[in-house]
Design a protein around this motif. Sequence first.
Motif, PDB file in Angstrom:
ATOM      1  N   ARG A 109     -38.829  27.131 -12.740  1.00  0.00           N
ATOM      2  CA  ARG A 109     -39.783  26.172 -12.169  1.00  0.00           C
ATOM      3  C   ARG A 109     -40.784  25.815 -13.269  1.00  0.00           C
ATOM      4  NH1 ARG A 109     -38.864  25.987  -6.723  1.00  0.00           N
ATOM      5  NH2 ARG A 109     -37.703  27.741  -5.844  1.00  0.00           N
ATOM      6  N   TYR A 110     -40.511  24.714 -13.944  1.00  0.00           N
ATOM      7  CA  TYR A 110     -41.279  24.389 -15.133  1.00  0.00           C
ATOM      8  C   TYR A 110     -42.652  23.806 -14.824  1.00  0.00           C
ATOM      9  CZ  TYR A 110     -38.749  20.003 -14.162  1.00  0.00           C
ATOM     10  OH  TYR A 110     -38.191  18.900 -13.566  1.00  0.00           O
ATOM     11  N   ASP A 111     -42.962  23.573 -13.534  1.00  0.00           N
ATOM     12  CA  ASP A 111     -44.305  23.114 -13.177  1.00  0.00           C
ATOM     13  C   ASP A 111     -45.240  24.277 -12.867  1.00  0.00           C
ATOM     14  OD1 ASP A 111     -42.932  23.807 -10.860  1.00  0.00           O
ATOM     15  OD2 ASP A 111     -43.926  22.276  -9.629  1.00  0.00           O
ATOM     16  N   LEU A 112     -44.718  25.508 -12.924  1.00  0.00           N
ATOM     17  CA  LEU A 112     -45.543  26.693 -12.700  1.00  0.00           C
ATOM     18  C   LEU A 112     -45.896  27.349 -14.030  1.00  0.00           C
ATOM     19  CD1 LEU A 112     -43.696  28.426  -9.692  1.00  0.00           C
ATOM     20  CD2 LEU A 112     -45.710  26.936  -9.615  1.00  0.00           C
ATOM     21  N   PRO A 113     -47.017  28.099 -14.092  1.00  0.00           N
ATOM     22  CA  PRO A 113     -47.337  28.842 -15.315  1.00  0.00           C
ATOM     23  C   PRO A 113     -46.219  29.822 -15.654  1.00  0.00           C
ATOM     24  CG  PRO A 113     -49.216  28.805 -13.809  1.00  0.00           C
ATOM     25  CD  PRO A 113     -48.056  28.256 -13.050  1.00  0.00           C
ATOM     26  N   GLU A 114     -45.990  30.016 -16.927  1.00  0.00           N
ATOM     27  CA  GLU A 114     -44.882  30.878 -17.350  1.00  0.00           C
ATOM     28  C   GLU A 114     -45.036  32.304 -16.844  1.00  0.00           C
ATOM     29  OE1 GLU A 114     -42.808  32.392 -21.498  1.00  0.00           O
ATOM     30  OE2 GLU A 114     -44.055  30.601 -21.492  1.00  0.00           O
ATOM     31  N   ASN A 115     -46.281  32.771 -16.686  1.00  0.00           N
ATOM     32  CA  ASN A 115     -46.487  34.152 -16.239  1.00  0.00           C
ATOM     33  C   ASN A 115     -46.404  34.307 -14.723  1.00  0.00           C
ATOM     34  OD1 ASN A 115     -48.830  32.875 -15.500  1.00  0.00           O
ATOM     35  ND2 ASN A 115     -50.204  34.162 -16.723  1.00  0.00           N
ATOM     36  N   SER A 116     -46.161  33.213 -14.004  1.00  0.00           N
ATOM     37  CA  SER A 116     -45.963  33.318 -12.559  1.00  0.00           C
ATOM     38  C   SER A 116     -44.650  34.006 -12.259  1.00  0.00           C
ATOM     39  CB  SER A 116     -45.962  31.919 -11.925  1.00  0.00           C
ATOM     40  OG  SER A 116     -45.502  31.977 -10.586  1.00  0.00           O
ATOM     41  N   GLU A 117     -44.641  34.862 -11.250  1.00  0.00           N
ATOM     42  CA  GLU A 117     -43.408  35.590 -10.922  1.00  0.00           C
ATOM     43  C   GLU A 117     -42.319  34.665 -10.390  1.00  0.00           C
ATOM     44  OE1 GLU A 117     -44.410  36.913  -6.297  1.00  0.00           O
ATOM     45  OE2 GLU A 117     -44.132  38.437  -7.848  1.00  0.00           O
ATOM     46  N   LYS A 118     -42.714  33.475  -9.978  1.00  0.00           N
ATOM     47  CA  LYS A 118     -41.735  32.521  -9.459  1.00  0.00           C
ATOM     48  C   LYS A 118     -41.263  31.507 -10.510  1.00  0.00           C
ATOM     49  CE  LYS A 118     -43.210  32.632  -4.610  1.00  0.00           C
ATOM     50  NZ  LYS A 118     -43.649  31.802  -3.452  1.00  0.00           N
ATOM     51  N   SER A 119     -41.810  31.577 -11.727  1.00  0.00           N
ATOM     52  CA  SER A 119     -41.439  30.570 -12.720  1.00  0.00           C
ATOM     53  C   SER A 119     -39.994  30.724 -13.160  1.00  0.00           C
ATOM     54  CB  SER A 119     -42.374  30.638 -13.928  1.00  0.00           C
ATOM     55  OG  SER A 119     -42.220  31.863 -14.622  1.00  0.00           O
ATOM     56  N   LEU A 120     -39.494  31.949 -13.207  1.00  0.00           N
ATOM     57  CA  LEU A 120     -38.094  32.197 -13.550  1.00  0.00           C
ATOM     58  C   LEU A 120     -37.539  33.217 -12.574  1.00  0.00           C
ATOM     59  CD1 LEU A 120     -35.799  31.606 -15.637  1.00  0.00           C
ATOM     60  CD2 LEU A 120     -36.504  33.719 -16.780  1.00  0.00           C
ATOM     61  N   ALA A 121     -36.511  32.817 -11.831  1.00  0.00           N
ATOM     62  CA  ALA A 121     -35.961  33.709 -10.806  1.00  0.00           C
ATOM     63  C   ALA A 121     -34.445  33.597 -10.789  1.00  0.00           C
ATOM     64  CB  ALA A 121     -36.518  33.356  -9.426  1.00  0.00           C
ATOM     65  N   PRO A 122     -33.747  34.746 -10.790  1.00  0.00           N
ATOM     66  CA  PRO A 122     -32.292  34.702 -10.661  1.00  0.00           C
ATOM     67  C   PRO A 122     -31.894  34.259  -9.262  1.00  0.00           C
ATOM     68  CG  PRO A 122     -33.070  36.970 -10.621  1.00  0.00           C
ATOM     69  CD  PRO A 122     -34.254  36.124 -10.943  1.00  0.00           C
ATOM     70  N   ILE A 123     -30.813  33.509  -9.174  1.00  0.00           N
ATOM     71  CA  ILE A 123     -30.288  33.077  -7.885  1.00  0.00           C
ATOM     72  C   ILE A 123     -29.450  34.204  -7.294  1.00  0.00           C
ATOM     73  CG2 ILE A 123     -28.770  31.430  -6.729  1.00  0.00           C
ATOM     74  CD1 ILE A 123     -29.492  29.395  -8.889  1.00  0.00           C
ATOM     75  N   LYS A 124     -29.737  34.551  -6.065  1.00  0.00           N
ATOM     76  CA  LYS A 124     -28.961  35.580  -5.381  1.00  0.00           C
ATOM     77  C   LYS A 124     -27.726  34.933  -4.760  1.00  0.00           C
ATOM     78  CE  LYS A 124     -29.242  39.090  -1.747  1.00  0.00           C
ATOM     79  NZ  LYS A 124     -30.114  39.697  -0.678  1.00  0.00           N
ATOM     80  N   ILE A 125     -26.550  35.419  -5.131  1.00  0.00           N
ATOM     81  CA  ILE A 125     -25.295  34.862  -4.634  1.00  0.00           C
ATOM     82  C   ILE A 125     -24.785  35.738  -3.493  1.00  0.00           C
ATOM     83  CG2 ILE A 125     -22.886  34.353  -5.222  1.00  0.00           C
ATOM     84  CD1 ILE A 125     -23.855  33.664  -8.026  1.00  0.00           C
ATOM     85  N   VAL A 126     -24.524  35.103  -2.358  1.00  0.00           N
ATOM     86  CA  VAL A 126     -24.078  35.848  -1.174  1.00  0.00           C
ATOM     87  C   VAL A 126     -22.761  35.265  -0.655  1.00  0.00           C
ATOM     88  CG1 VAL A 126     -26.434  36.470  -0.531  1.00  0.00           C
ATOM     89  CG2 VAL A 126     -25.419  34.404   0.419  1.00  0.00           C
ATOM     90  N   ASP A 127     -22.059  36.106   0.104  1.00  0.00           N
ATOM     91  CA  ASP A 127     -20.803  35.728   0.773  1.00  0.00           C
ATOM     92  C   ASP A 127     -19.692  35.373  -0.199  1.00  0.00           C
ATOM     93  OD1 ASP A 127     -22.184  36.090   3.120  1.00  0.00           O
ATOM     94  OD2 ASP A 127     -22.427  33.960   3.559  1.00  0.00           O
ATOM     95  N   TYR A 128     -19.738  35.934  -1.413  1.00  0.00           N
ATOM     96  CA  TYR A 128     -18.664  35.638  -2.359  1.00  0.00           C
ATOM     97  C   TYR A 128     -17.439  36.473  -1.978  1.00  0.00           C
ATOM     98  CZ  TYR A 128     -16.555  33.990  -6.670  1.00  0.00           C
ATOM     99  OH  TYR A 128     -15.744  33.359  -7.572  1.00  0.00           O
ATOM    100  N   PRO A 129     -16.279  35.848  -1.795  1.00  0.00           N
ATOM    101  CA  PRO A 129     -15.103  36.587  -1.327  1.00  0.00           C
ATOM    102  C   PRO A 129     -14.422  37.361  -2.457  1.00  0.00           C
ATOM    103  CG  PRO A 129     -14.532  34.297  -1.671  1.00  0.00           C
ATOM    104  CD  PRO A 129     -16.014  34.411  -1.927  1.00  0.00           C
ATOM    105  N   GLY A 130     -13.788  38.475  -2.101  1.00  0.00           N
ATOM    106  CA  GLY A 130     -13.012  39.229  -3.076  1.00  0.00           C
ATOM    107  C   GLY A 130     -13.872  39.843  -4.162  1.00  0.00           C
ATOM    108  N   VAL A 131     -13.277  39.994  -5.334  1.00  0.00           N
ATOM    109  CA  VAL A 131     -13.973  40.593  -6.472  1.00  0.00           C
ATOM    110  C   VAL A 131     -14.992  39.590  -7.025  1.00  0.00           C
ATOM    111  CG1 VAL A 131     -13.703  41.512  -8.799  1.00  0.00           C
ATOM    112  CG2 VAL A 131     -11.988  42.029  -7.048  1.00  0.00           C
ATOM    113  N   PHE A 132     -16.241  40.017  -7.103  1.00  0.00           N
ATOM    114  CA  PHE A 132     -17.265  39.129  -7.654  1.00  0.00           C
ATOM    115  C   PHE A 132     -17.205  39.179  -9.166  1.00  0.00           C
ATOM    116  CE2 PHE A 132     -21.622  38.399  -9.238  1.00  0.00           C
ATOM    117  CZ  PHE A 132     -21.760  37.079  -8.837  1.00  0.00           C
ATOM    118  N   SER A 133     -16.963  38.050  -9.765  1.00  0.00           N
ATOM    119  CA  SER A 133     -16.945  37.919 -11.215  1.00  0.00           C
ATOM    120  C   SER A 133     -17.550  36.560 -11.531  1.00  0.00           C
ATOM    121  CB  SER A 133     -15.504  38.002 -11.740  1.00  0.00           C
ATOM    122  OG  SER A 133     -15.448  37.674 -13.118  1.00  0.00           O
TER     123      SER A 133
END
Length: 395
Positions: A109-133
């Motif tokens: 989120r480039y409109d937020l300060p870099e030190n904000s905890e929400k400025s960079l966040a990994p996407i949580k992937i759910v419901d992936y079938p079989g082996v997750f790769s």
Amino acid sequence: MARLPQKALTLTIWAAILAYISPYLLNRYQALSILFNNRPDKLLEVNVLPKYSVKFADRLRNCEDALIDDENAVAILSCDTGRDLWNTVMGTYHEKRDEISNGELLIYRYDLPENSEKSLAPIKIVDYPGVFSLHPLGVEYHHQSSTLFVVNHHLDGSRVDVFSLDLASHPPVARHKQSITSPLINAPNAIAALNDHEFYVTNDHYSSRREHPWFWQVETYLAFPGGTLTYVSLASETPQIQNVAHIPFANGVTLMNESILAVSSTSTAQVRLYNILSDRSVKLNSSIEVPFMPDNLSADKDGVLLIAGHPHPPSLEEVVKHRLSCTQDSEADNAACWKANVPSWVSQWSSSRGLEHLFVSKQEFGTSATAARDSSRKVGLISGLYENGILVWRG
């Protein structure tokens, strides 16, 4: 009617053959001369970017693609620390699968300060079938339907994964909807979405570098048109898939507007512009010659095409080999392993101004794979295929 003498007939035939193949020979000369002209010791640096810095160097590595959704003021990043051991495009296939770490998709989120905890966040992937790769390359986002398309070089075979992305949650969540595999999606690289159920995907080669390394090299350096631009429709239960163009080393792809599609042909050092026809087939309109090997493409809201790529592919090949051996050396300094001292090149093109070079760097930020820009907020970024962090400019 008088017949031409045999010698004159032979010369006429050879002249016709030469006239036919001369555009190909000229392109091969121009493209292969890049290998000499852009040697790191000869490369002239260019930097017309405004204020910029490398961000998240301690949190991001090996980011191949980056797209900007300026409606939400976010960038979606495709990064893969596992690329050091698994890169099907560059020919890295580590046999011990349990040692290959998964990649990740992230929201910046480039409109937020870099030190904000929400400025960079990994996407949580759910419901992936079989082996997750997850070994992501190109990513595409259809804003209106919140549909995320991901080229995934899964350990069990490359595919396109389709997700429903919830940006409002923290962390953001991508819910798996569908995986598309097909013999026509044999070497997927990048995606351009028309809507939530139609997209184009590039396949960079016809042959697998793992199974046919010699022919892969022939495809690359002789510019054999084994790569494809492939149209996919998910409107019916069974995906409808068809090749619509054959392109040497088809790489990045992006929509310039509703009727023009841009595709990078890495081995010819061109970006090709295609008209999208009513039946979703395409017709070549024109080509843009660039003085480097283009990788990914993006277009900003002003209709300006951003082109990132590799000035000197042999240097990139050396980094790939060094990274594989270095990261498996228990005594190696990982920080030194992960620094990509390979040139980068980013240019922009518009029909009114032509080709303009923005950033040519020998070592400051290496292995440029993608450049993207939010023109209204005057924010841009560059991702590096084997680099730490992302380069962000403002102004």
